[in-house]
Structure formats: structure tokens, C-alpha cells
Enzyme design. Structure first.
Site, PDB file in Angstrom:
ATOM      1  N   CYS A   2       0.960  -1.238   0.267  1.00  0.00           N
ATOM      2  CA  CYS A   2      -0.071   0.174   0.248  1.00  0.00           C
ATOM      3  C   CYS A   2       0.496   0.757   0.208  1.00  0.00           C
ATOM      4  CB  CYS A   2      -0.967   0.497   1.414  1.00  0.00           C
ATOM      5  SG  CYS A   2      -2.167  -1.208   1.183  1.00  0.00           S
ATOM      6  N   ARG A  27       3.804  -0.379  -5.350  1.00  0.00           N
ATOM      7  CA  ARG A  27       2.916  -0.706  -4.006  1.00  0.00           C
ATOM      8  C   ARG A  27       1.763  -1.254  -3.874  1.00  0.00           C
ATOM      9  NH1 ARG A  27       6.768   1.638  -0.408  1.00  0.00           N
ATOM     10  NH2 ARG A  27       5.775   1.350   1.240  1.00  0.00           N
ATOM     11  N   TRP A  77      -2.567  -2.621  -1.351  1.00  0.00           N
ATOM     12  CA  TRP A  77      -2.938  -4.325  -1.620  1.00  0.00           C
ATOM     13  C   TRP A  77      -3.416  -4.795  -0.384  1.00  0.00           C
ATOM     14  CZ3 TRP A  77      -0.666  -8.221   0.223  1.00  0.00           C
ATOM     15  CH2 TRP A  77      -0.409  -9.417   0.271  1.00  0.00           C
ATOM     16  N   ASN A 103      -0.971   1.951   6.121  1.00  0.00           N
ATOM     17  CA  ASN A 103      -0.275   1.140   5.718  1.00  0.00           C
ATOM     18  C   ASN A 103       0.378   0.230   6.815  1.00  0.00           C
ATOM     19  OD1 ASN A 103       1.090  -0.962   4.208  1.00  0.00           O
ATOM     20  ND2 ASN A 103       3.280   1.268   4.146  1.00  0.00           N
ATOM     21  N   GLY A 104      -0.001  -1.224   6.805  1.00  0.00           N
ATOM     22  CA  GLY A 104       0.329  -2.621   7.543  1.00  0.00           C
ATOM     23  C   GLY A 104      -1.104  -3.102   8.179  1.00  0.00           C
ATOM     24  N   GLU A 487      15.706 -17.945 -10.795  1.00  0.00           N
ATOM     25  CA  GLU A 487      14.907 -16.774 -10.533  1.00  0.00           C
ATOM     26  C   GLU A 487      14.233 -16.081 -12.198  1.00  0.00           C
ATOM     27  OE1 GLU A 487      14.428 -14.225  -9.457  1.00  0.00           O
ATOM     28  OE2 GLU A 487      14.913 -12.330 -10.843  1.00  0.00           O
ATOM     29  N   LYS A 491      10.691 -14.631 -12.771  1.00  0.00           N
ATOM     30  CA  LYS A 491      10.075 -13.618 -13.883  1.00  0.00           C
ATOM     31  C   LYS A 491       9.125 -13.929 -15.479  1.00  0.00           C
ATOM     32  CE  LYS A 491      11.702 -10.977 -11.656  1.00  0.00           C
ATOM     33  NZ  LYS A 491      12.261 -11.317 -10.924  1.00  0.00           N
ATOM     34  N   GLU A 494       5.906 -14.713 -12.774  1.00  0.00           N
ATOM     35  CA  GLU A 494       4.945 -13.158 -12.448  1.00  0.00           C
ATOM     36  C   GLU A 494       4.586 -12.436 -12.827  1.00  0.00           C
ATOM     37  OE1 GLU A 494       8.973 -11.525 -10.436  1.00  0.00           O
ATOM     38  OE2 GLU A 494       7.905 -10.772  -9.119  1.00  0.00           O
ATOM     39  N   HIS A 510      13.868 -37.357 -11.548  1.00  0.00           N
ATOM     40  CA  HIS A 510      13.867 -37.947 -10.045  1.00  0.00           C
ATOM     41  C   HIS A 510      11.936 -37.967 -10.241  1.00  0.00           C
ATOM     42  CE1 HIS A 510      17.105 -39.502  -8.562  1.00  0.00           C
ATOM     43  NE2 HIS A 510      17.885 -38.313  -9.036  1.00  0.00           N
ATOM     44  N   LYS A 609       4.946  -4.067  -4.664  1.00  0.00           N
ATOM     45  CA  LYS A 609       6.598  -4.600  -5.143  1.00  0.00           C
ATOM     46  C   LYS A 609       7.088  -4.496  -3.962  1.00  0.00           C
ATOM     47  CE  LYS A 609      10.631  -2.717  -7.548  1.00  0.00           C
ATOM     48  NZ  LYS A 609      11.126  -4.339  -8.236  1.00  0.00           N
TER      49      LYS A 609
HETATM   50  O1  M6R Z   1      12.390  -5.603  -1.532  1.00  0.00           O
HETATM   51  P1  M6R Z   1      12.716  -7.703  -1.867  1.00  0.00           P
HETATM   52  O2  M6R Z   1      14.224  -7.632  -2.390  1.00  0.00           O
HETATM   53  O3  M6R Z   1      13.403  -7.556  -0.112  1.00  0.00           O
HETATM   54  O4  M6R Z   1      11.823  -8.054  -2.077  1.00  0.00           O
HETATM   55  C1  M6R Z   1      11.563  -9.258  -2.127  1.00  0.00           C
HETATM   56  C2  M6R Z   1      10.569 -10.136  -3.155  1.00  0.00           C
HETATM   57  O5  M6R Z   1       9.355  -9.406  -2.580  1.00  0.00           O
HETATM   58  C3  M6R Z   1      10.861  -9.201  -4.737  1.00  0.00           C
HETATM   59  O6  M6R Z   1      12.128  -9.980  -4.972  1.00  0.00           O
HETATM   60  C4  M6R Z   1       9.733 -10.029  -4.980  1.00  0.00           C
HETATM   61  O7  M6R Z   1      10.127 -11.075  -4.920  1.00  0.00           O
HETATM   62  C5  M6R Z   1       9.851  -9.243  -6.574  1.00  0.00           C
HETATM   63  N1  M6R Z   1       8.424  -9.337  -6.862  1.00  0.00           N
HETATM   64  C6  M6R Z   1      10.504 -10.359  -7.680  1.00  0.00           C
HETATM   65  O8  M6R Z   1      10.142  -9.985  -9.169  1.00  0.00           O
END
Ligand code: M6R
Length: 614
Positions: A2, A27, A77, A103-104, A487, A491, A494, A510, A609
Site C-alpha cells: 500500500c 506498492r 494492496w 499501511n500495515g 529466477e 520472472k 510473475e 526423480h 513491489k
Molecule cells: O524488496 P525485496 O527484495 O525484499 O523483495 C523481495 C521480494 O518480494 C521480491 O524480490 C519479489 O519476489 C519481486 N516481485 C521479484 O520480481
């Protein structure tokens, strides 16, 4: 999670709020809202969905709303309650005189809500936040002092919060406060800006004050008073923000993600600058305050992180173990915090985070700190909560990353791990000087190699078009590129919502091999080196089960053309440094598939984010 903005001053608040929210959209973007005070009346405007919907709502009444020179705004969010207009912030009380954005997570909201309902409060939403609005309103009814009301309310609230509050009866005041959620106050001439993050306000001011936990800022157009929860007056610590507004522009690229992928050569140069000065000189890492004897005596390193940062940490484990001979454990922060962890003063605990605000990682490092471990933080945000907890801080200098899918920050984290490993290896004398010099030379050459990949994207684009309609995707690798496979898969899922998984190639047989058929793409990361032949043979096994094979390789081996339907080539590179190069085409592959499918590249569904809730 948020985003919060606030403004009080002599300008119209509307555009400042909407602009701030636009720059905080990374956010969260489930719903949005603002509260203003027009003609002595607090008014709320809210909309479900993307921020544009709120902009459309406010456009209908622009001339009226523009009259307000005070306002608070929120982009959500969802945690408690679905992403609907009713659950969107700001929230208010029965009489509608108070408006708050939050926020929280308020952990004791059920108890508070039950108590407030008994007192006659009528709740409209399913959010935890609305309890705070009613609570503040009830405290204000007794005290007629907004700061006092917020202070009394915050004593009853359990959990994490950043809050901004306005009240109809105190029309020239905004109250801002926080506990375990970021909030800063930007300082202008006869005006103040409030935001949960720098991008919301950097266009207006570079002077700001970060609130600490349990501090309350009382803002009028011409004054700022800072108090703590016990009413003690505090002196604000005003800082110069280390960002430029230009960081928030797409600079001609269609998406922030594409721009950020292309920034990586310079990100590598920035991370190396001043630290790796010459191949035959030791790496300088003054940021590490652990003294040399303690480095020599380290018996263990634990790295905690989430998501993409976790994958960078996995590369870090590989190189630190290889070069420094220290046992390294890598664990998702969310797991680390719910078990008995064994750390002591000879354990170095490293927290890795782009944002420096990931709640689970903050909790993990605090847990380790309480056991006496030295805490080293690798973050892109030297102004973050995590940075403030650090004993040693390595800021990775990737610049503001806007796209939700992390790319350049991953690169910066990975390069920082190389520097850290070389730095510790040089102190420990744990590896031959020539080996370190070879790695340093490769690091210096890396930006040009990334540029080469970025200027020959055609293979990736062809592959993206061919495989964009796949339902599933498998990435395989071994050794130091296993994190690259994870990774690459992260990507892709996501931003395209394709079910993608990374496996160590040797594990394929396996179990996962059962999923292979003519509809399953398998992308093999085939970098020349110790495990090249092994992965090739695992790829043959996959091909024999009719999987559609893709290679990401620096090999010119002619037999690859028979085995692979698509070949994505990268330049020659030492296997030890290859994760930093091999990830780039995988970022591009995810990008082009997402774009081809018409997905929202920079703001994928359900994600935010910065994950500031556990
Ligand atoms: O800000 P951070 O690196 O701690 O965030 C960790 C994850 O939330 C972040 O890497 C998330 O997986 C991203 N969306 C990856 O693209």
C-alpha cells in the site's frame, strides 16, 4: 504494501495526491482513494481497481476538489477485505469527520472492532483500518485534540502501521505516525508532503524527515511538531534525499521493466566503482565494519531474503563457499523467523532486499541481531528500515526500481556478493590470487557482455513468440546457475502467469520428468564449465520424452542445433560469473512473452513491489 501520500500547504492538493499515488502504484493497485477538506467538509473519493479509475472519478468533480489545500491519499494492496470500493482507503467514522489512510496490519482489530461496535460505531468495510478511524474519532470526541487522539489510539493498536489522519474540525492539520511501516515527511516552503516512499514526493522536494517508530508528526502549512507516544517533544532529523526525479521516467522505453533491464550494464559499473579499482589490487569494501579478525574467525554465514533477493543470495552462497570456504545457509526470511535458529557472534547474518522494507526479512534480521550476530544488509535502499538496522550496510546503487518484477536490483545484489566474496577471500587468503584476479577481470568485462546480449535480442524475441502460449515452462540448470533457473522461472510466472518452475537438471529424472511431453518447453541453461556435459545429457533425457527444448548457452557446439528447437546465445564467460550474464536473456524472455500476451508488465496482478506485511 500500500502507498500513502499526504499534502498540506498553499497549493491545491488534488494533483499532488494523484501524482504521488501514480509514483507509488508499484506498492499495490487494487483500489485507491483520497480525502480532502473542501469548504470545511471532509470528502472521500474512492475507486476499485487501477488508479486511473480514481482519476476518472475525481475528474468529474475536479473544480470542486481542487479547492482543497489539504489531503491524504492511498493506493491499496488488499490484506483484510476484498479489493472493493468500500474497502478502499481513506476510511472514516460514523460522523464522517475523520479520514485516515493506513499501511500495515492492525493485529488486534477484531477486539477493537467489537469494543467500538458496543459503543455504537457502525462499520462499513471489512478492513482492519476502519477500526483505527473509529478509534481516533472516539478519542477526539473526548480530547478535541487530534494529535492527542492519535497518540491515545496508537497506544491501543497492536501491529504495524503508517497512518495519515485529517479531521474536519482541525482543518489545517495532518497527523502522520508510524510503527514498523515506512513513512516520511517532505519539507517544502509553507507546505509538507507525506509519503510511504520517496518517489511520491521527490518531484516536489529533496528535503525530508523519516519518521521513526512511535513518532507522531503534527503538520500545519507553516509548522512541524514532532512528538513521541509519551508526548515528549523531539527534534526532527532532516535529510537530503539521495534520488533524482528522472529515475521515475521510462526514458522512451515501453515499460519500466525493459528500461531497467537495459540499465544493467551501468548498474554493474556503479556497483564496482570505487570498490574494484584494479585487477591486481584488493577489493575495497569499507562498508563492511566487521573487523578482519572476526572475518577470519567466521564459522558460518546465514543469508535471509525473499523472492528475487533470495535467488541472489543463493548465488552468493555458491561463491562465498567457493572462494572463502565458509559454510553459508540461505533461507527464505519467512521460514527463518518461525524456527529455532542457531546463530552466535561468529555467525554473520546477511539480509538481502531491494526495498529494505520486506517485513519477513526485517523480522529475521532483528531476530539474529538479538542473538549477537553481526548484521550485514545488502539493499538498494540505504534509506530503508533494514539499512537502519544494519551493522554493515552495502548499498547496491541500482537506482529506483519501479517495475514490480525485479531485474536491475538482482544484478546489483549478485555483483555485490562477488565483491563481498572476493573481499573476504582476500582477508582470509582462502584462494589463489590468480583465481581472484581472473574473476575480477571478468567482472570488469561484464558490462560490455551484457550490452552485447541487449543489442542482439532477436533470438530471445523469436523464442518468446514461439513459446508464449505454453501453459507451463521448465527451467533446468546445475551448480551456480540453479538460482538462475529459479529466477528465470520466477520472472516468467510473475509477469506472464505461466506456470514456470526451475529445477536442478539432475533432479528432473526423480519426478518432474513425468510431466514432459510435446507441449512442455524445457529451457536448459548450458554454460561451458564443470557441469556442461551433465546438463547436456539431462537435456537429451528431456528431448527423449518429446519436450520442446530451448538452450541458453555460450557454446558453439554443433550438436546443439539437433537437440534444441531454439538457441539463445550469450558471450563467452567464466562459469563462476555466468549467473550475472545468463539472467539477462531470461529477463528479456519473460518480458517479451508477457508483452506478447498483452499482460500488464510493470504491474502484474496480485503483486506489490514492496511486501511490508508478514
Ligand atoms: O524488496 P525485496 O527484495 O525484499 O523483495 C523481495 C521480494 O518480494 C521480491 O524480490 C519479489 O519476489 C519481486 N516481485 C521479484 O520480481
Amino acid at each position: 504494501m500500500c502507498g500513502i501520500v499526504g499534502y498540506i500547504g498553499n497549493k491545491s492538493a488534488l494533483d499532488i495526491l494523484l501524482d504521488g499515488l501514480t509514483n507509488l502504484e508499484y506498492r499495490g493497485y487494487d483500489s485507491a482513494g483520497i480525502a480532502v477538506n473542501v469548504d470545511n467538509q471532509v470528502e472521500l473519493y474512492k475507486a476499485e481497481g487501477k488508479l486511473q479509475n480514481l482519476k476518472d472519478v475525481t475528474a468529474l468533480n475536479r473544480a470542486h476538489i481542487e479547492k482543497s489545500t489539504i489531503g491524504i491519499g492511498h493506493i491499496r494492496w488488499a490484506t483484510h477485505g476484498a479489493p472493493t470500493k468500500t474497502n478502499a482507503h481513506p476510511h472514516s467514522c460514523n460522523c464522517g469527520r475523520v479520514a485516515i489512510v493506513h499501511n500495515g496490519i492492525i493485529e488486534n482489530y477484531k477486539e477493537l472492532r467489537a469494543k467500538l461496535e458496543k459503543q455504537g460505531c457502525v462499520f462499513r468495510s471489512q478492513t482492519d483500518t476502519e477500526t483505527v478511524a473509529h478509534l481516533i474519532a472516539s478519542k477526539f470526541a473526548n480530547t478535541k485534540d487530534l494529535a492527542e487522539a492519535v497518540k491515545l489510539a496508537s497506544k491501543e493498536i497492536e501491529g504495524a502501521y503508517a497512518l495519515c489522519v485529517i479531521h474536519q474540525d482541525v482543518k489545517d492539520t495532518i497527523i502522520a505516525t508510524r510503527r514498523n511501516a515506512p513513512l516520511l515527511v517532505g519539507i517544502g516552503e509553507g507546505e509538507y508532503y507525506i509519503a510511504s516512499d520517496v518517489p511520491a514526493i521527490i518531484k516536489y522536494t529533496k528535503k525530508a524527515m523519516y519518521l521513526d517508530d512511535n513518532q507522531i508528526a503534527v503538520l500545519t502549512p507553516n509548522s512541524m511538531k514532532l512528538i513521541d507516544i509519551d508526548n515528549n517533544a523531539l527534534t526532527p532529523k532532516i535529510e537530503e534525499l539521495p534520488w533524482e526525479p528522472v529515475a521515475l521516467s521510462k526514458m522512451g522505453y515501453k515499460h519500466f521493466m525493459l528500461k531497467e533491464i537495459h540499465e544493467q550494464p551501468n548498474v554493474v559499473r556503479n556497483v564496482l566503482a570505487g570498490k574494484l579499482r584494479a585487477i591486481d589490487e584488493n577489493v575495497i569494501l569499507n562498508e563492511v565494519t566487521l573487523d578482519k579478525d572476526r572475518i577470519k574467525n567466521l564459522n558460518r554465514i546465514q543469508i535471509v531474503a525473499c523472492g528475487t533477493s533470495l535467488h541472489a543470495a543463493m548465488v552468493g552462497k555458491y561463491i562465498i563457499e567457493q572462494y572463502c570456504g565458509i559454510v553459508v545457509d540461505v533461507e527464505p526470511s519467512s521460514e527463518y523467523i518461525y524456527r529455532k535458529t542457531i546463530t552466535d557472534k561468529n555467525t554473520l547474518v546477511i539480509g538481502v532486499s531491494q526495498s529494505g522494507e520486506t517485513a519477513d526479512t526485517i523480522t529475521a534480521i532483528r531476530q539474529a541481531k538479538s542473538k549477537g550476530s553481526h548484521i550485514l544488509i545488502i539493499t538498494n535502499r540505504p534509506d530503508s528500515t533494514m539499512a537502519r538496522e544494519a551493522d554493515s550496510l552495502i548499498p547496491v546503487s541500482a537506482g529506483i526500481e519501479v517495475s514490480v518484477a525485479a531485474t536491475k536490483s538482482y544484478m546489483a545484489q549478485v555483483i555485490s556478493f562477488y565483491l563481498l566474496a572476493i573481499y573476504m577471500a582476500e582477508i582470509k587468503g582462502s584462494v589463489a590470487v590468480q583465481d581472484l584476479e581472473r574473476l575480477k577481470k571478468e567482472l570488469v568485462l561484464l558490462p560490455q557482455k551484457i550490452e552485447k546480449v541487449l543489442s542482439h535480442k532477436e533470438d530471445v524475441q523469436v523464442c518468446a513468440r514461439k513459446f508464449a502460449n505454453s501453459k507451463d515452462f521448465i527451467f533446468i540448470a546445475r551448480g551456480i546457475n540453479f538460482p538462475t533457473a529459479l529466477e528465470g522461472a520466477l520472472k516468467l510466472k510473475e509477469i506472464s502467469y505461466i506456470n514456470a518452475t526451475g529445477y536442478t537438471a539432475g533432479e528432473l529424472k526423480h519426478g518432474p520428468i513425468a510431466m514432459l511431453d510435446e507441449s512442455m518447453p524445457v529451457l536448459s541453461i548450458l554454460v561451458k564449465g564443470g557441469v556442461y556435459e551433465k546438463i547436456l545429457s539431462n537435456s537429451e533425457e528431456a528431448k527423449a520424452r518429446n519436450a520442446r527444448m530451448i538452450a541458453l548457452t555460450n557454446s558453439e557446439d554443433t550438436k546443439l542445433t539437433d537437440l534444441f528447437e531454439c538457441i539463445i546465445r550469450i558471450p563467452e564467460i567464466d562459469e563462476m560469473l555466468s549467473p550475472a550474464l545468463a539472467i539477462v536473456p531470461l529477463q528479456l524472455l519473460a518480458y517479451y512473452i508477457s508483452e506478447f500476451l498483452g499482460k500488464d508488465v510493470d504491474q502484474p496482478r496480485n503483486l506489490a513491489k514492496s511486501v511490508t506485511v508478514e
